[in-house]
Design a protein around this motif. Structure first.
Motif, PDB file in Angstrom:
ATOM      1  N   TYR A  38      11.818 -72.704 -75.364  1.00  0.00           N
ATOM      2  CA  TYR A  38      11.611 -71.350 -75.897  1.00  0.00           C
ATOM      3  C   TYR A  38      12.745 -70.491 -75.368  1.00  0.00           C
ATOM      4  N   ALA A  39      13.371 -69.735 -76.221  1.00  0.00           N
ATOM      5  CA  ALA A  39      14.580 -69.011 -75.824  1.00  0.00           C
ATOM      6  C   ALA A  39      14.506 -67.535 -76.185  1.00  0.00           C
ATOM      7  N   VAL A  40      15.047 -66.717 -75.308  1.00  0.00           N
ATOM      8  CA  VAL A  40      15.156 -65.281 -75.549  1.00  0.00           C
ATOM      9  C   VAL A  40      16.651 -64.976 -75.622  1.00  0.00           C
ATOM     10  N   ALA A  41      17.081 -64.379 -76.720  1.00  0.00           N
ATOM     11  CA  ALA A  41      18.525 -64.238 -76.923  1.00  0.00           C
ATOM     12  C   ALA A  41      18.920 -62.851 -77.402  1.00  0.00           C
ATOM     13  N   ASP A  42      20.116 -62.447 -77.075  1.00  0.00           N
ATOM     14  CA  ASP A  42      20.707 -61.340 -77.816  1.00  0.00           C
ATOM     15  C   ASP A  42      22.113 -61.749 -78.177  1.00  0.00           C
ATOM     16  N   PHE A  43      22.574 -61.268 -79.310  1.00  0.00           N
ATOM     17  CA  PHE A  43      23.898 -61.686 -79.771  1.00  0.00           C
ATOM     18  C   PHE A  43      24.628 -60.523 -80.412  1.00  0.00           C
ATOM     19  N   CYS A  44      25.927 -60.584 -80.326  1.00  0.00           N
ATOM     20  CA  CYS A  44      26.782 -59.545 -80.867  1.00  0.00           C
ATOM     21  C   CYS A  44      27.832 -60.235 -81.714  1.00  0.00           C
ATOM     22  N   ARG A  63      19.218 -58.308 -92.351  1.00  0.00           N
ATOM     23  CA  ARG A  63      18.514 -58.891 -93.501  1.00  0.00           C
ATOM     24  C   ARG A  63      18.224 -60.373 -93.264  1.00  0.00           C
ATOM     25  N   VAL A  64      19.169 -61.068 -92.661  1.00  0.00           N
ATOM     26  CA  VAL A  64      18.969 -62.498 -92.387  1.00  0.00           C
ATOM     27  C   VAL A  64      17.834 -62.680 -91.378  1.00  0.00           C
ATOM     28  N   LEU A  65      17.874 -61.905 -90.305  1.00  0.00           N
ATOM     29  CA  LEU A  65      16.844 -62.052 -89.265  1.00  0.00           C
ATOM     30  C   LEU A  65      15.457 -61.736 -89.824  1.00  0.00           C
ATOM     31  N   GLU A  66      15.427 -60.752 -90.717  1.00  0.00           N
ATOM     32  CA  GLU A  66      14.150 -60.339 -91.295  1.00  0.00           C
ATOM     33  C   GLU A  66      13.416 -61.511 -91.958  1.00  0.00           C
ATOM     34  N   LYS A  67      14.202 -62.432 -92.470  1.00  0.00           N
ATOM     35  CA  LYS A  67      13.601 -63.576 -93.185  1.00  0.00           C
ATOM     36  C   LYS A  67      13.191 -64.725 -92.276  1.00  0.00           C
ATOM     37  N   THR A  68      13.532 -64.648 -90.994  1.00  0.00           N
ATOM     38  CA  THR A  68      13.355 -65.825 -90.145  1.00  0.00           C
ATOM     39  C   THR A  68      11.934 -66.015 -89.641  1.00  0.00           C
ATOM     40  N   GLY A  69      11.171 -64.934 -89.564  1.00  0.00           N
ATOM     41  CA  GLY A  69       9.850 -65.057 -88.964  1.00  0.00           C
ATOM     42  C   GLY A  69       9.890 -64.978 -87.450  1.00  0.00           C
ATOM     43  N   LEU A  70      11.104 -64.928 -86.869  1.00  0.00           N
ATOM     44  CA  LEU A  70      11.219 -64.797 -85.409  1.00  0.00           C
ATOM     45  C   LEU A  70      10.990 -63.348 -85.001  1.00  0.00           C
ATOM     46  N   THR A  71      10.496 -63.150 -83.805  1.00  0.00           N
ATOM     47  CA  THR A  71      10.453 -61.803 -83.240  1.00  0.00           C
ATOM     48  C   THR A  71      11.893 -61.355 -83.068  1.00  0.00           C
ATOM     49  N   HIS A  72      12.256 -60.236 -83.630  1.00  0.00           N
ATOM     50  CA  HIS A  72      13.658 -59.847 -83.577  1.00  0.00           C
ATOM     51  C   HIS A  72      13.831 -58.334 -83.691  1.00  0.00           C
ATOM     52  N   LYS A  73      15.033 -57.910 -83.383  1.00  0.00           N
ATOM     53  CA  LYS A  73      15.425 -56.514 -83.563  1.00  0.00           C
ATOM     54  C   LYS A  73      16.932 -56.522 -83.762  1.00  0.00           C
ATOM     55  N   MET A  74      17.433 -55.810 -84.707  1.00  0.00           N
ATOM     56  CA  MET A  74      18.879 -55.787 -84.919  1.00  0.00           C
ATOM     57  C   MET A  74      19.337 -54.333 -84.925  1.00  0.00           C
ATOM     58  N   ALA A  75      20.141 -53.957 -83.969  1.00  0.00           N
ATOM     59  CA  ALA A  75      20.661 -52.597 -83.962  1.00  0.00           C
ATOM     60  C   ALA A  75      22.174 -52.734 -84.056  1.00  0.00           C
ATOM     61  N   HIS A  76      22.914 -52.581 -82.968  1.00  0.00           N
ATOM     62  CA  HIS A  76      24.331 -52.938 -83.127  1.00  0.00           C
ATOM     63  C   HIS A  76      24.530 -54.384 -82.680  1.00  0.00           C
ATOM     64  N   CYS A  77      23.667 -54.821 -81.753  1.00  0.00           N
ATOM     65  CA  CYS A  77      23.596 -56.242 -81.484  1.00  0.00           C
ATOM     66  C   CYS A  77      22.205 -56.684 -81.901  1.00  0.00           C
ATOM     67  N   GLY A  78      21.947 -57.968 -81.904  1.00  0.00           N
ATOM     68  CA  GLY A  78      20.635 -58.451 -82.315  1.00  0.00           C
ATOM     69  C   GLY A  78      19.883 -59.093 -81.163  1.00  0.00           C
ATOM     70  N   PHE A  79      18.579 -58.901 -81.135  1.00  0.00           N
ATOM     71  CA  PHE A  79      17.713 -59.553 -80.161  1.00  0.00           C
ATOM     72  C   PHE A  79      16.758 -60.448 -80.929  1.00  0.00           C
ATOM     73  N   GLU A  80      16.504 -61.594 -80.432  1.00  0.00           N
ATOM     74  CA  GLU A  80      15.512 -62.442 -81.082  1.00  0.00           C
ATOM     75  C   GLU A  80      15.003 -63.437 -80.062  1.00  0.00           C
ATOM     76  N   GLU A  81      13.846 -64.011 -80.349  1.00  0.00           N
ATOM     77  CA  GLU A  81      13.340 -65.050 -79.482  1.00  0.00           C
ATOM     78  C   GLU A  81      12.506 -66.026 -80.293  1.00  0.00           C
ATOM     79  N   GLY A  82      12.376 -67.230 -79.781  1.00  0.00           N
ATOM     80  CA  GLY A  82      11.627 -68.272 -80.459  1.00  0.00           C
ATOM     81  C   GLY A  82      12.147 -69.621 -80.001  1.00  0.00           C
ATOM     82  N   PRO A  83      11.773 -70.676 -80.680  1.00  0.00           N
ATOM     83  CA  PRO A  83      12.305 -71.990 -80.301  1.00  0.00           C
ATOM     84  C   PRO A  83      13.829 -71.969 -80.401  1.00  0.00           C
ATOM     85  N   TRP A  84      14.481 -72.586 -79.417  1.00  0.00           N
ATOM     86  CA  TRP A  84      15.955 -72.596 -79.349  1.00  0.00           C
ATOM     87  C   TRP A  84      16.607 -72.880 -80.695  1.00  0.00           C
TER      88      TRP A  84
END
Lengths: 115, 115, 115, 115
Positions: C9-15, C35-56
């Motif tokens: 299980y991974a917690v990530a942020d990416f730029c 828009r891409v993250l919105e479709k993933t079903g992962l817990t996420h947030k995208m502002a200027h960088c993106g945060f998401e978590e779920g299976p690696w």
């Protein structure tokens, strides 16, 4: 609170990305950074990313000057990722931080080869 | 070569990781960084990573002081990842860099919702 | 050697930074990632960088799909910085990793305020 | 929307930091990652950070397996920073991405030396 006026010794690598240049190649900008680092007197190496070490403020000033040089070369915006480490458990011989890390790993892997 | 004595305005976020602490929790160290940033006068936010913006040298000095404070709190070694951006195509109103980036993206997504 | 077929299980942020676009603004590309993250079903947030978590593998597939979408939008080259964490000392409730880290720091700082 | 089932070719470097190990040295963990990468068949190099390139999913699976191996070696928590790049403006010969970037910069600097 620690005395923070003293400059920590830092080992860093950084990757600078010019934005809005209209061309996917970044080599000219990276070369510009190599020229900037060359003048710093810091232990350094610039390939596609840069490695350098020295007093924190000098290390950061060098990266700042890379930004200034790359802006001057025409990049309107720059995003850089810096990884920087400090340690207080041992005194690093100036200029040996990056090399030391590599050497330790190689020694461990060499033991594997023998075993 | 550009005049590099002038401090570029920088927008940064950083993630500091204490090494060799004997415990997987990093919250106490992150809180220590929040206390350091609070004193800087820079526009900032510290959650699990830190955001700050201001003159490059002040931004970097603040992260240096976080390292010093986290070492003083017991971490023998620290690895930090810093993402830092500068731009010369527009003047940023001091303290608005991070907020501006977020707002632009939200505006674009709001257009999607209407379309 | 561990059994590595199991997904951590991974917690990530990416730029994500588009290169060679000819314009310093990156907001349209970041919006595309949202828009891409919105479709993933992962817990996420995208502002200027993106945060998401779920299976690696799902987290990394989502970032891959952001790259594909941003290339499709015209960026010839992309450089992304990802910070990703995993832990085996405690079970994270799915979707709570990033929120948990922020909450712990806020609790510690709230104690400061009272003291 | 692009066809995202196809795996982008990716060039990456990553820096893995074990947390909560009770010792500031990370060399044993880095060596463990070198052993993991050795088995992947990807073009790679592991010194203090790791470089690798190949299909996105294989590159990310390799870093996942490094995490699994380092957890198995005793690190309760791990924070990794990954820089990853993709490009669609040119076909990279498999295994040449990192080398190519370094070579281009060296050529430019060599021109300086002659000038």
């Amino acid at each position: 609170m620690p005395e923070t006026n003293e400059d920590l010794y830092a080992v860093a690598d950084f990757c600078l990305v010019p934005i809005g240049t209209g061309e996917p190649s970044v080599a000219e900008y990276v070369a510009e950074c190599a020229r900037v680092l060359e003048k710093t007197g810091l232990t350094h190496k610039m390939a596609h990313c840069g490695f350098e070490e020295g007093p924190w403020s000098a290390v950061m000033k060098a990266i700042h000057d890379c930004h200034a040089a790359v802006h001057a070369k025409g990049a309107p915006r720059i995003a850089t990722d810096i990884r920087i480490g400090t340690r207080v458990d041992k005194e690093l011989q100036p200029g040996t931080g990056n090399a030391h890390k590599v050497k330790r790993v190689e020694e461990i892997l060499a033991r594997d080869a023998k075993a």
